[in-house]
Design a protein around this motif. Structure first.
Motif, PDB file in Angstrom:
ATOM      1  N   GLN A 296       0.827  -1.206   0.000  1.00 29.48           N
ATOM      2  CA  GLN A 296       0.000   0.000   0.000  1.00 29.48           C
ATOM      3  C   GLN A 296       0.861   1.256   0.000  1.00 29.48           C
ATOM      4  OE1 GLN A 296      -2.922   0.109   3.117  1.00 29.48           O
ATOM      5  NE2 GLN A 296      -3.577   2.187   2.662  1.00 29.48           N
ATOM      6  N   LEU A 297       1.930   1.254   0.808  1.00 31.12           N
ATOM      7  CA  LEU A 297       2.807   2.421   0.885  1.00 31.12           C
ATOM      8  C   LEU A 297       3.434   2.725  -0.473  1.00 31.12           C
ATOM      9  CD1 LEU A 297       5.305   3.352   3.621  1.00 31.12           C
ATOM     10  CD2 LEU A 297       6.144   3.145   1.287  1.00 31.12           C
ATOM     11  N   LEU A 298       3.914   1.697  -1.175  1.00 34.92           N
ATOM     12  CA  LEU A 298       4.564   1.912  -2.458  1.00 34.92           C
ATOM     13  C   LEU A 298       3.588   2.405  -3.516  1.00 34.92           C
ATOM     14  CD1 LEU A 298       6.965  -1.175  -2.660  1.00 34.92           C
ATOM     15  CD2 LEU A 298       7.475   1.138  -1.874  1.00 34.92           C
ATOM     16  N   VAL A 299       2.420   1.793  -3.577  1.00 31.51           N
ATOM     17  CA  VAL A 299       1.425   2.207  -4.579  1.00 31.51           C
ATOM     18  C   VAL A 299       0.991   3.651  -4.329  1.00 31.51           C
ATOM     19  CG1 VAL A 299      -0.921   1.819  -5.420  1.00 31.51           C
ATOM     20  CG2 VAL A 299       0.618  -0.131  -5.074  1.00 31.51           C
ATOM     21  N   GLU A 300       0.686   3.968  -3.077  1.00 33.13           N
ATOM     22  CA  GLU A 300       0.284   5.334  -2.761  1.00 33.13           C
ATOM     23  C   GLU A 300       1.420   6.317  -3.020  1.00 33.13           C
ATOM     24  OE1 GLU A 300      -1.091   5.236   1.254  1.00 33.13           O
ATOM     25  OE2 GLU A 300      -3.064   4.397   0.730  1.00 33.13           O
ATOM     26  N   GLY A 301       2.660   5.900  -2.749  1.00 29.55           N
ATOM     27  CA  GLY A 301       3.804   6.764  -2.986  1.00 29.55           C
ATOM     28  C   GLY A 301       4.009   7.060  -4.459  1.00 29.55           C
ATOM     29  N   VAL A 302       3.823   6.054  -5.292  1.00 25.96           N
ATOM     30  CA  VAL A 302       3.929   6.253  -6.745  1.00 25.96           C
ATOM     31  C   VAL A 302       2.892   7.256  -7.230  1.00 25.96           C
ATOM     32  CG1 VAL A 302       3.476   5.127  -8.968  1.00 25.96           C
ATOM     33  CG2 VAL A 302       4.997   4.037  -7.305  1.00 25.96           C
ATOM     34  N   GLU A 303       1.660   7.072  -6.811  1.00 25.29           N
ATOM     35  CA  GLU A 303       0.588   7.961  -7.273  1.00 25.29           C
ATOM     36  C   GLU A 303       0.786   9.382  -6.748  1.00 25.29           C
ATOM     37  OE1 GLU A 303      -2.984   5.988  -6.091  1.00 25.29           O
ATOM     38  OE2 GLU A 303      -2.813   4.434  -7.659  1.00 25.29           O
ATOM     39  N   ARG A 304       1.189   9.501  -5.487  1.00 21.79           N
ATOM     40  CA  ARG A 304       1.409  10.830  -4.906  1.00 21.79           C
ATOM     41  C   ARG A 304       2.549  11.558  -5.608  1.00 21.79           C
ATOM     42  NH1 ARG A 304       2.984   9.263  -0.317  1.00 21.79           N
ATOM     43  NH2 ARG A 304       5.192   9.756  -0.549  1.00 21.79           N
ATOM     44  N   THR A 305       3.628  10.826  -5.895  1.00 19.47           N
ATOM     45  CA  THR A 305       4.775  11.436  -6.561  1.00 19.47           C
ATOM     46  C   THR A 305       4.401  11.909  -7.961  1.00 19.47           C
ATOM     47  OG1 THR A 305       6.277  10.001  -5.320  1.00 19.47           O
ATOM     48  CG2 THR A 305       7.163  11.071  -7.278  1.00 19.47           C
ATOM     49  N   ALA A 306       3.619  11.126  -8.680  1.00 17.27           N
ATOM     50  CA  ALA A 306       3.205  11.517 -10.031  1.00 17.27           C
ATOM     51  C   ALA A 306       2.372  12.797  -9.993  1.00 17.27           C
ATOM     52  CB  ALA A 306       2.418  10.393 -10.677  1.00 17.27           C
ATOM     53  N   ARG A 307       1.443  12.862  -9.042  1.00 16.61           N
ATOM     54  CA  ARG A 307       0.609  14.068  -8.943  1.00 16.61           C
ATOM     55  C   ARG A 307       1.451  15.280  -8.546  1.00 16.61           C
ATOM     56  NH1 ARG A 307      -2.972  10.244  -6.476  1.00 16.61           N
ATOM     57  NH2 ARG A 307      -2.216  10.894  -4.421  1.00 16.61           N
ATOM     58  N   SER A 308       2.410  15.090  -7.650  1.00 17.87           N
ATOM     59  CA  SER A 308       3.249  16.204  -7.188  1.00 17.87           C
ATOM     60  C   SER A 308       4.131  16.728  -8.313  1.00 17.87           C
ATOM     61  CB  SER A 308       4.114  15.752  -6.011  1.00 17.87           C
ATOM     62  OG  SER A 308       3.324  15.363  -4.912  1.00 17.87           O
ATOM     63  N   VAL A 309       4.682  15.827  -9.117  1.00 19.14           N
ATOM     64  CA  VAL A 309       5.517  16.243 -10.244  1.00 19.14           C
ATOM     65  C   VAL A 309       4.706  17.093 -11.221  1.00 19.14           C
ATOM     66  CG1 VAL A 309       6.642  15.361 -12.324  1.00 19.14           C
ATOM     67  CG2 VAL A 309       7.221  14.389 -10.094  1.00 19.14           C
ATOM     68  N   SER A 310       3.476  16.688 -11.480  1.00 14.36           N
ATOM     69  CA  SER A 310       2.624  17.474 -12.377  1.00 14.36           C
ATOM     70  C   SER A 310       2.295  18.829 -11.774  1.00 14.36           C
ATOM     71  CB  SER A 310       1.332  16.702 -12.689  1.00 14.36           C
ATOM     72  OG  SER A 310       1.615  15.559 -13.474  1.00 14.36           O
ATOM     73  N   ASP A 311       2.026  18.846 -10.481  1.00 12.22           N
ATOM     74  CA  ASP A 311       1.749  20.126  -9.809  1.00 12.22           C
ATOM     75  C   ASP A 311       2.944  21.065  -9.907  1.00 12.22           C
ATOM     76  OD1 ASP A 311      -0.785  19.335  -9.117  1.00 12.22           O
ATOM     77  OD2 ASP A 311      -0.264  18.769  -7.050  1.00 12.22           O
TER      78      ASP A 311
END
Length: 306
Positions: free
Chosen positions: A161-176
């Motif tokens: 769960q930590l890795l999946v959530e981390g991947v998604e969060r990082t992708a959104r942050s990079v776009s932001d």
């Protein structure tokens, strides 16, 4: 499948030595990680009774004849995620007119590894790999999108769960950070780790240890599981006490040659991975048939461990 058929033939030949019902599951789409779940969703254990025990095996890059039984976690969970970074295209001479998805993707590839190195427990197994990065077609045009494909591996649910959530969060942050539209994140599916049932594993270990002697190795649950993944875990999740074996298939001469040349022996999916057919097939059928006979003989015992 040769093991599968050989086990069926052997057990039919020994029909006077066991009582019960055997279910042989010819599961499709193992490499896609979708076949087991599709069969369960189609009512596999509704149309037919759920087994009391289950056994499976996979050929491994080990000397032919060697059988490994790992207690506890056997293989890793796997999650496939596709990410599209949405930007604005422009000519390469006018980068200020673009929102560059190549830059976003490149930043993501680096930043996402901090989820592993700075968020994951160092003692827990976890891998994030970007296996595909596709953007643009020519050198002088900044494209409007970049497509990345990832695989994520883990041994326990919390790390998964930590890795999946981390991947998604990082992708959104990079776009932001790039003032870009939100990325398109698509979960392509996933499988859980295969976990062998402790009581059944110990019973099988006692049987196979007597049968194979030094060619059988029992690995305790305290040792880490494997990095590869297997959707057989869906049957385990469905509540079937189970044991998954690793069975060697390589000629010992292959290991000797690799050692002499100071390189690793070929592993599964390598073009040089070539199990020795007859002894590998024989040992696989022997292993599975003995496991079934053991389960049939102990049926009804240790019901609390099922």
């Amino acid at each position: 499948m040769a093991w599968w058929l050989g086990t069926a033939i052997a057990l039919l030949g020994l029909k006077d030595q066991w009582k019960g019902t055997l279910m042989f599951i010819g599961q499709p789409a193992e490499e896609l990680g979708t076949g087991a779940k599709a069969m369960l969703d189609d009512g596999l254990f509704i149309r037919w009774p759920k087994p009391d025990y289950a056994f499976a095996a996979h050929v491994a890059p080990l000397p032919v004849g060697l059988v490994i039984l790992k207690d506890g976690v056997v293989s890793s969970a796997a999650d496939a995620i596709d990410i599209r970074f949405n930007g604005t295209g422009a000519h390469g001479s006018m980068p200020d007119k673009s929102v560059d998805p190549v830059m976003m993707g490149s930043r993501f590839v680096n930043d996402v590894q901090s989820v592993v190195s700075r968020e994951k427990d160092p003692k827990a197994f976890g891998v994030i790999t970007v296996g595909s990065f596709v953007a643009g077609t020519v050198g002088n045009i900044i494209p409007d999108k970049a497509d990345l494909k990832l695989t994520i591996r883990s041994h326990d649910d919390a790390t998964r769960q930590l890795l999946v959530e981390g991947v998604e969060r990082t992708a959104r942050s990079v776009s932001d950070m790039a003032r870009a539209p939100a990325p398109t994140i698509t979960r392509q599916g996933g499988v859980s780790a295969v976990v062998n049932t402790a009581a059944l594993a110990k019973h099988a270990a006692a049987t196979l240890g007597k049968a194979f002697g030094g060619e059988f190795i029992f690995v305790p649950a305290s040792e880490p599981g494997g990095n590869a993944s297997e959707d057989y875990s869906e049957f385990v999740k469905a509540g079937v006490p189970s044991v998954f074996f690793a069975i060697g298939g390589l000629d010992p001469a292959v290991f000797a040659k690799a050692k002499a040349e100071k390189r690793a022996a070929p592993v599964n999916h390598s073009p040089d991975f070539a199990p020795v057919p007859e002894p590998t097939i024989k040992r696989g059928a022997e292993t599975l048939a003995l496991a079934v006979l053991m389960a049939m003989a102990s049926n009804g015992r240790d019901a609390e461990d099922r």
